[in-house]
Design an enzyme around this catalytic site. Structure first.
Site, PDB file in Angstrom:
ATOM      1  N   CYS A 246      34.782  37.365  67.628  1.00 20.20           N
ATOM      2  CA  CYS A 246      36.091  37.946  67.314  1.00 20.20           C
ATOM      3  C   CYS A 246      37.173  37.216  68.089  1.00 20.20           C
ATOM      4  O   CYS A 246      37.007  36.926  69.276  1.00 20.20           O
ATOM      5  CB  CYS A 246      36.150  39.414  67.719  1.00 20.20           C
TER       6      CYS A 246
ATOM      7  N   CYS B  86      30.569  38.459  63.894  1.00 20.01           N
ATOM      8  CA  CYS B  86      30.804  38.222  65.317  1.00 20.01           C
ATOM      9  C   CYS B  86      29.474  38.261  66.072  1.00 20.01           C
ATOM     10  O   CYS B  86      28.717  39.226  65.952  1.00 20.01           O
ATOM     11  CB  CYS B  86      31.766  39.271  65.881  1.00 20.01           C
TER      12      CYS B  86
ATOM     13  N   GLY C 280      64.265  40.339  58.176  1.00 17.57           N
ATOM     14  CA  GLY C 280      63.786  39.026  57.778  1.00 17.57           C
ATOM     15  C   GLY C 280      64.820  37.920  57.909  1.00 17.57           C
ATOM     16  O   GLY C 280      64.496  36.753  57.747  1.00 17.57           O
TER      17      GLY C 280
ATOM     18  N   CYS D  19      29.815  41.375  68.891  1.00 21.61           N
ATOM     19  CA  CYS D  19      29.899  42.793  68.541  1.00 21.61           C
ATOM     20  C   CYS D  19      29.420  43.084  67.125  1.00 21.61           C
ATOM     21  O   CYS D  19      29.322  44.241  66.736  1.00 21.61           O
ATOM     22  CB  CYS D  19      31.327  43.313  68.734  1.00 21.61           C
TER      23      CYS D  19
ATOM     24  N   CYS E 293      36.888  43.404  70.358  1.00 19.27           N
ATOM     25  CA  CYS E 293      35.474  43.021  70.460  1.00 19.27           C
ATOM     26  C   CYS E 293      34.833  43.708  71.673  1.00 19.27           C
ATOM     27  O   CYS E 293      33.746  44.269  71.580  1.00 19.27           O
ATOM     28  CB  CYS E 293      35.382  41.501  70.584  1.00 19.27           C
TER      29      CYS E 293
END
Lengths: 285, 191
Positions: free
Chosen positions: A270, A245, A35, A248, A276
């Protein structure tokens, strides 16, 4: 990839070996201090800052001829940025295979999304980062933010989140929501939607971040604690459009809103095109 | 110069492959990585230590090493790095014998923790699944690593090294063609 498409006169993966060694040393330190932003000598690349030069330099320093590279831009494999970066590496890294399938990739360079398919050990995520400093909007002086990171003094950000809650009733950031890495460093997850933040926590994949213009890189090793900053009485809630979506039928993925005509018609699809497409193919089969 | 041994067979791709093994080792502390195509450096350097040196060290990184004149000549020729006589001034420290104390090496500062030394430590053997118990970033539950020929008192020294996080020294362990790494974020308990 055919030999005719390969660029001649360049080193493997475009960068010279001295630059690669410098970035590789910085990456090892970045992994050792999860980090923490590590400065590196960012080079000019054959595309402008803001188009993923940091991510490209990290990928170029890591990639080998046995790798399989996937590049996404906002989840999609077929957008300009993703296509041109994929084509770039296919030209300058002989032997490298490219793919659009998350499951097949060993390196995934991404702009602003984490794939929906859970990552696995052995995969490397490379994030393109525009602004690596999470405190940038609160404290523009780099000398000062370095000191705040050294002291782990992140009160500024807690106050900012508190003010969001006091004014709006909730935390205002729907993307680039800051995270604490290993309980020590405040880190920008790059502008991924907050929906994706939980995927960083204890991910089996190694996550590398490159900011070319800001000349800094950082890393999150696999299986590392990554917590989205929040309060006990206002826990972090990942945001997602409340929809399904249209292609899909997924109800659990991150959605893009598409305008379909000029009479207010719209639908959700998506953002992850590979996920997708795979679901649509499975539905047909 | 007559006895100078070659470096990487393919300087570009072999360096990449060595770096990937070290990156994987650093990301998953305690997991042992085998190098695919290490060079054959002069004794007492082991192939893994030779590969790590050539992959990471160059004109920008002062090196301290205790491995004798042949090794010195080899690494100077192939990597072109400045060699320093005091381990406290080095970015990379190669120890084939008894290493300098971790506390004597550069540890970086709180603002620049990356300005710390990396100790490349040659040991006799590295085995997964027994020995030290490692926990920390990169490790899901616990990794076990047996280091044959670890310096005396290393675990106690390591505790002091890890306690000053984010400052501290990172260690790359080399034995034969195997590498494992101990980033400063890791806690070691004797098994």
């Amino acid at each position: 990839m055919s030999a005719a498409m390969q660029a001649e006169g360049y080193n493997f993966a475009y960068l010279d070996e001295g630059t690669k060694r410098m970035i590789r040393r910085a990456l090892l330190k970045a992994v050792a201090v999860p980090g923490c932003q590590i400065p590196f000598g960012s080079r000019e690349m054959p595309l402008p800052y803001g188009w993923g030069t940091g991510g490209i330099q990290v990928t170029a320093s890591v990639v080998g001829p046995d790798d399989v590279l996937k590049v996404i831009d906002q989840g999609a494999d077929d957008t300009t940025n993703a296509v041109s970066i994929r084509r770039f590496f296919a030209r300058v890294a002989p032997g490298l295979r490219t793919t659009e399938r998350t499951a097949e990739a060993s390196i995934i360079q991404t702009r602003h999304r984490i794939p929906e398919l859970p990552l696995r050990e052995g995969q490397v995520m490379v994030y393109q980062v525009p602004q690596p400093e999470p405190l940038f909007r609160l404290e523009p002086r780099r000398a000062e933010t370095r000191r705040l990171h050294a002291l782990a003094d992140y009160g500024l950000m807690q106050v900012k989140l508190y003010e969001d809650i006091a004014r709006h009733g909730r935390v205002g950031s729907s993307y680039d929501h800051p995270v604490m890495v290993g309980g020590r460093y405040l880190m920008s997850p790059s502008p991924i939607p907050s929906f994706d933040n939980p995927k960083m926590h204890m991910s089996p994949a190694l996550q590398l971040f490159g900011a070319g213009r800001e000349r800094r890189l950082y890393a999150v090793p696999p299986y590392t604690d990554v917590r989205s900053l929040d309060f006990e009485d206002h826990p972090f809630v990942p945001l997602r459009a409340n929809g399904t979506c249209a292609l899909c039928g997924a109800r659990d993925t991150y959605l893009d809103e598409m305008v379909t005509d000029d009479r207010g018609g719209r639908l959700f699809v998506c953002s992850d095109t590979d996920y997708c497409g795979t679901r649509q193919a499975e539905a047909v089969a | 110069m007559s006895g100078l041994l070659p470096g990487f067979a393919d300087p570009v791709l072999d360096a990449q492959s060595a770096f990937r093994a070290v990156l994987e080792a650093m990301s998953r502390p305690g997991r042992v990585q085998r190098l695919q195509r290490p060079p054959s450096p002069p004794a007492p350097l082991c192939p893994a230590a030779g590969a790590v040196l050539l992959a990471l060290v160059d004109a920008g990184t002062p090196l301290f090493l205790d491995a004798g004149a042949d090794a010195l000549e080899w690494v100077r020729f192939h990597a072109g790095c400045p060699v320093v006589g005091d381990a406290a001034e080095a970015d990379f420290v190669l120890a084939a014998g008894v290493p300098p104390r971790l506390a004597a090496l550069r540890a970086g500062t709180d603002e620049d923790p990356q300005a710390s030394a990396t100790l490349i430590l040659q040991v006799e053997a590295l085995e997964e699944g027994a020995g030290w118990r490692l926990t920390g970033p990169g490790i899901e539950h616990e990794h076990r690593l047996r280091v044959v020929g670890a310096p005396e008192g290393f675990v106690a020294e390591w505790a002091a090294n890890a306690a000053r996080f984010p400052r501290g020294v990172d260690v790359i362990l080399c034995a034969g063609d195997a590498v494992a790494a101990l980033p400063r974020s890791i806690t070691i308990r004797e098994g």
